[in-house]
Every structure is written in C-alpha cells, then in structure tokens.
Design an enzyme around this catalytic site. Structure first.
Site, PDB file in Angstrom:
ATOM      1  N   GLY A  18       0.835  -1.207   0.000  1.00  0.00           N
ATOM      2  CA  GLY A  18       0.000   0.000   0.000  1.00  0.00           C
ATOM      3  C   GLY A  18       0.864   1.248   0.000  1.00  0.00           C
ATOM      4  N   THR A 188      17.167 -14.627  -2.813  1.00  0.00           N
ATOM      5  CA  THR A 188      16.310 -14.151  -3.915  1.00  0.00           C
ATOM      6  C   THR A 188      15.301 -15.210  -4.382  1.00  0.00           C
ATOM      7  OG1 THR A 188      17.830 -14.907  -5.629  1.00  0.00           O
ATOM      8  CG2 THR A 188      18.155 -12.662  -4.828  1.00  0.00           C
ATOM      9  N   LYS A 189      15.482 -16.442  -3.927  1.00  0.00           N
ATOM     10  CA  LYS A 189      14.640 -17.528  -4.466  1.00  0.00           C
ATOM     11  C   LYS A 189      13.135 -17.285  -4.311  1.00  0.00           C
ATOM     12  CE  LYS A 189      16.344 -21.218  -5.640  1.00  0.00           C
ATOM     13  NZ  LYS A 189      17.226 -21.212  -6.797  1.00  0.00           N
ATOM     14  N   CYS A 386     -15.018  10.310  18.658  1.00  0.00           N
ATOM     15  CA  CYS A 386     -16.219   9.486  18.479  1.00  0.00           C
ATOM     16  C   CYS A 386     -16.656   8.840  19.795  1.00  0.00           C
ATOM     17  CB  CYS A 386     -15.986   8.472  17.365  1.00  0.00           C
ATOM     18  SG  CYS A 386     -17.529   7.991  16.593  1.00  0.00           S
ATOM     19  N   LEU A 387     -16.358   7.567  20.003  1.00  0.00           N
ATOM     20  CA  LEU A 387     -16.706   6.972  21.297  1.00  0.00           C
ATOM     21  C   LEU A 387     -16.041   7.782  22.420  1.00  0.00           C
ATOM     22  CD1 LEU A 387     -18.060   4.618  22.843  1.00  0.00           C
ATOM     23  CD2 LEU A 387     -15.908   3.402  22.679  1.00  0.00           C
ATOM     24  N   GLY A 388     -14.866   8.312  22.140  1.00  0.00           N
ATOM     25  CA  GLY A 388     -14.161   9.148  23.114  1.00  0.00           C
ATOM     26  C   GLY A 388     -14.995  10.350  23.535  1.00  0.00           C
ATOM     27  N   ARG A 470     -23.174   5.221  15.316  1.00  0.00           N
ATOM     28  CA  ARG A 470     -24.614   5.019  15.378  1.00  0.00           C
ATOM     29  C   ARG A 470     -25.256   5.942  16.407  1.00  0.00           C
ATOM     30  NH1 ARG A 470     -23.768  -0.585  15.012  1.00  0.00           N
ATOM     31  NH2 ARG A 470     -24.251  -0.914  12.835  1.00  0.00           N
ATOM     32  N   HIS A 515     -14.568  11.846  13.104  1.00  0.00           N
ATOM     33  CA  HIS A 515     -13.191  11.331  13.166  1.00  0.00           C
ATOM     34  C   HIS A 515     -12.250  12.279  12.428  1.00  0.00           C
ATOM     35  CE1 HIS A 515     -13.994   7.267  14.761  1.00  0.00           C
ATOM     36  NE2 HIS A 515     -15.172   7.413  14.168  1.00  0.00           N
ATOM     37  N   GLU A 517      -9.180  12.383  12.445  1.00  0.00           N
ATOM     38  CA  GLU A 517      -7.931  11.718  12.029  1.00  0.00           C
ATOM     39  C   GLU A 517      -7.915  11.336  10.551  1.00  0.00           C
ATOM     40  OE1 GLU A 517     -10.122  10.491  14.198  1.00  0.00           O
ATOM     41  OE2 GLU A 517     -10.451   8.343  13.951  1.00  0.00           O
TER      42      GLU A 517
END
Ligand code: GLN
Length: 544
Positions: A18, A188-189, A386-388, A470, A515, A517
C-alpha cells in the site's frame, strides 16, 4: 488515454504494498502528473464496515461514506487527495454487480461466466474511475499475494487490460527478500518463485520493488534480473526505513519516476519533492519528544501489539508533532486495565496528552471513562474521538451533573439517564435488525461556535468532517450539561446534532463525534490534532 499501473505483492503479505503504491503515486505527482489509486481487496465482504479491526486493521472512511481498507488512507495521505467509493473494489462488490445485472436481464440471455464476466466488471470499474477523475495515472493495488486463489481473477483482469492496451499498462511486483538468521545472506529464491507464479497468470512484471531489511547489492540485482526476466535497472531496492514518508525519496534515488515515464514514453519533467524532503529531515532529526497515551482496546493479537487498528490516529499524531519539529512517542494503554485496577489510572500523569479513540461494544468502556475523569480533573490535555466524545459526556453527566447512572444506550439500554442514544429513525431500523442503514457515515457539515478552542483551531466556522457511528448526544440532556459548563462547540445544522464538545478551565479538553484523524495529511496536520499537540507540548514544559 490514462496509464494504468498494477501493483501486486509476492512472497508474503504485510511488506508495504500500500505504501509502495502511494509512494509511486507521490513521485509521479511530484513530476506534474495527476494520479489516483484504487485498492482491490479480494474479500467477499462488500466493504470493510463489517470487518473486525483486530483482524483487518483500521476501517477507513471516505467523504462519501465508503468504509474501506486502510490503504485508501495511505493513498489520501501521500497524494493529498480525497478518494471515493470508486477507488475501492472488493470481490463482493464485483460479484454483487454482476449478479444484479444478471437478475435484471442485462446479459441478454447469455450464460454469465466467471471468466470473462468477472474480470470484465473489474476492468469496467477501473476505467470508470479513470474517466470520472480525469487523471493521467491510475495505480491499482491488488490485495493479497500472487499464487493465492483469491486474487486470481483480478490478475486476470490486469492481464486482459495489458492485452488490449499494451502501451498503457505496466506491472510492478512488490516482493520480499528474507535474510534468514542461520544463513546471514539475502535470498532471492522466493522472489523468483513469485515471478513464476505471476508468469503463470500470464503476467510479466516490468519493475520489481525488492523489499528487504537491507538495500539490495549488485550481485542480487543481477540475479533477480536474470532469473525474473527484468532489466537490472528495473530492480529497485526498497530497504526498511524509519518512516514510511521516506519511501518516495528512496525510490527517487533509483530514479523510479523517470523509469516509469520512460516506459510509457511520457516526458520526464523535473521532480519536485522539496516539501516532502523537508518533512523527512524533520522526522529524522527531531530530538525533543511529545509523549501521547492512547487509551484503547484494539491492540492485542496473540502476543503482538497491533498498531494498524488505529493507523489514522497514529499518523495524525505524527503529522501534528512534526509540525512543531518534535518527535512523537506513542504509548498503548489498555483501557481494560483501568477497569480491573482503577488506581493504575494515575500513570496517565506520565503523558503529555491523552487520546481516547473510537470503538464499538462495552469492553474497556468503564476504563476509558476512568481515564477521561482523570484527564479532566488533572488538567491533562485530552482529545476524545467518536466513542471518546460519547464517554466524555457520560463521565461529565455522572460526575459533574450528578446523574450517577448516566450511560450510552449502546452499553445499557435501560439507562435512567441515556445521555448517548440513537436517533428515533435509527431505532426503527435497529428493531428490524437493519444494521446496514443505521450508521452515520462520511462527511457532514458542522457549524462551530465562535470563541471556542475549535474555532481558533480551524480558523473557520463551517467545516466538514467524516463520521462512522450510530449513537449521538441525546439532545434532552444538552441543557443540563451546558448548565454545568460543557460547551457545545460544534453542531450539525441539518439534524441539530452535537459534533464537538469542549470544557472551559482546562488547558485542552476537546472531543468530537466525527473522526478528524481521517483528514490529517503529513504536510497539513489536522487543526484539532495540531492544537492538541500544542497543548501537550505546553504541558510538557510545565511538568518537566
Ligand atoms: N460505538 C459508538 C457508536 O456507534 C462509537 C463509534 C465510533 O467510535 N466510531 O456511536
């Protein structure tokens, strides 16, 4: 015609595909090209919303409310762009569309087959994203590892695209070269085997990114070149780094950007990674630290500490700390231990700032409430997410407003004081077990009260932030909370929902229903994180 670069992984997962994808994008962007990136997750899940963060890592949310893989977060952070649902493909999404189409008689009586109908749908989605975003490059990261059964159909789609547009498609393999301790030599295999597997799928990589603990030496580059049928200069060394933000710079040391452009016959413009280079200098040289404690629960998987479940928060802390030319020190504090032994909460004094992040379910909730109470009373900078925020309200209701049994109905559905509750229209859906429609997802507007910490941080009174929850502050309790000094600093105007709370007479006590973040970028730290870290640094200079 845009150019398509497929990125697949060999040997094993977790080697940074990623970030490699995001870094390639960053380099091309720095050369003046417009880039977007797509993540393919080979899961049956239609999106990441139903996945456990301990197993799958953080669930990232885009502006349009797509719950997706954390790599989308990497792309957004590196490329400084906002992505959409078109940038995320899962096996579930592809099959769902094909089956729906078949049910709608869109295949005109033909037999619908896995090949070519599934790869065709994948190709259609990739091309659609390219068209909508009007870009020069689409990077497509194929999740999983080559040789797996699960991602074969996506490799098939990539192969078919190359066949159709030979000049516009490139393949990159991110491989891994182990250095087994008993041998002490880089092998490297496994990479050779990975390339064979890719060849079996009809694909020849154009570039190999050789992930390893150490840089690749000449003999190994030569070996990979010969055995994997790739030019030596296209074997790019990708050693472990201290910070992921160094990776684009490392790739550029091997002129990866110019090599890619040359393959596509595109003009090589001068690179401009100056801001990024400056940032990496700060990351490497910052001496003074800021100690931040994260009171959470999605840390442990067997014997290992998993940071992935909070990756956007961790990155947001880093971005804000680097802004002040400091280095972040992040500590994992298990909320459950404060539940078992409340005295331990005193240890929070050892940190300059405390974050209570989002979460679902009752495990660890009472421990988080204890931690919040301690931060409130001891004036430790606190940021609730959020929940915080919900738990900061529960704590305040219980301990300041005297509503002893206050709770969120998520944890006690018969609470006498349900200070956090679902909205009535959601209740009806929940009753019918229609959980899918009950989450508030994606970007919503928030109006900020002037003269608050948030207003000073954002330097704006209308903002937009992303949500994934929610439950909400129950407006019936707003007045009693405000009377006792809680400031409702941010309100969603459409539904009159509280989005930000603050406390006065505290150096920094801010919590958000959204959020923040998700929107922090390395060169543009999020305003609330920035102010939180500023307060933490101040706290540091007081206490040391
Ligand atoms: N469980 C809470 C809710 O659903 C908080 C969610 C979160 O923190 N993301 O509202």
């Amino acid at each position: 015609m845009p150019k398509f670069i497929f990125i697949a992984g060999g040997v094993m997962s977790g080697v940074g595909k990623g970030v490699a994808t995001a870094s390639i994008g960053k380099i091309l962007q720095s050369k003046g090209y417009k880039v977007t990136a797509i993540k393919i997750d080979p899961y049956i899940n239609v999106d990441a919303g139903t996945m456990n963060p301990i197993e799958h890592g953080e669930i990232f949310v885009t502006d349009d409310g797509t719950e997706c893989d954390q790599d989308i977060g990497n792309y957004e952070r590196f490329l400084d762009i906002n992505l959409t649902t078109n940038n995320y493909i899962t096996t579930g999404r592809v099959y769902q569309t094909v089956i729906n189409r078949e049910r709608n008689l869109e295949y005109a009586g033909k037999c619908v087959e896995v090949v070519p109908d599934i790869p065709n749908e994948v190709i259609w989605r990739i091309k659609k994203t390219a068209k909508i975003t009007k870009i020069d490059f689409v990077l497509i990261e194929i999740g999983g590892t080559v040789g797996e059964y699960q991602n074969l159909l996506f490799l098939e789609a990539a192969r078919m695209m190359k066949l159709k547009h030979p000049k516009d498609v490139l393949f990159v393999l991110v491989s891994y070269l182990p250095i087994p301790r008993m041998i002490g030599e880089m092998k490297t295999k496994p990479t050779q085997t990975a390339v064979r597997l890719l060849n079996e799928a009809g694909i020849q990589p154009d570039i190999i990114l050789a992930r390893a603990k150490l840089p690749l030496d000449e003999p190994r580059k030569r070996k990979i070149s010969i055995f994997c049928n790739v030019q030596k200069e296209d074997v790019i060394s990708a050693p472990d780094v201290k910070s992921i933000y160094e990776i684009p710079i490392n790739f550029e040391k091997e002129n990866l950007g110019s090599k890619i452009l040359k393959k596509f016959d595109l003009p090589i413009k001068k690179r401009n990674l100056k801001d990024w280079e400056k940032l990496v200098k700060i990351i490497k040289n910052a001496k003074k630290s800021v100690k931040i404690g994260l009171v959470g629960k999605y840390f442990q998987t067997g014997q290992f500490t998993l940071m992935d479940s909070y990756i956007s928060i961790i990155e947001a802390i880093k971005h804000a700390t680097w802004f002040f030319k400091r280095k972040p020190e992040i500590f994992w504090l298990s909320a459950e231990k404060y539940e078992q032994n409340p005295k331990l909460v005193k240890e929070l004094k050892n940190y300059e700032g405390i974050i209570v992040p989002g979460g679902f379910g009752s495990r660890g909730v009472e421990g988080k409430i204890k931690a919040i109470e301690f931060c409130r009373k001891n004036k430790i900078p606190f940021l609730g997410l959020c929940l915080g925020m919900q738990l900061a309200i529960v704590e305040f209701a219980r301990n300041v407003c005297g509503l002893k049994e206050a709770n969120s109905t998520e944890f006690n559905s018969d609470s006498k004081y349900p200070v956090i509750d679902v909205m009535p229209e959601q209740k009806a859906l929940l009753k019918e077990k229609k959980y899918g429609g009950t989450m508030r997802l994606g970007a919503y507007t928030c109006k900020i009260k002037p003269d608050t910490l948030s207003a000073r941080a954002y330097r704006a009174l209308t903002i937009s932030e992303r949500h994934r929850h929610r439950y909400e502050l129950n407006n019936e309790f707003r007045e009693v909370l405000e009377r006792k000094g809680m400031v409702m600093a941010g309100i969603n105007p459409e539904k009159d929902l509280v989005e930000i709370i603050e406390l006065k007479n505290h150096p920094f006590f801010v919590a958000t229903q959204f959020h923040p973040e998700y929107k922090s970028r390395p060169l543009k730290p999020h305003p609330l994180f920035r102010e939180f870290i500023k307060a933490a640094i101040k706290n540091n200079s007081i206490s040391h």
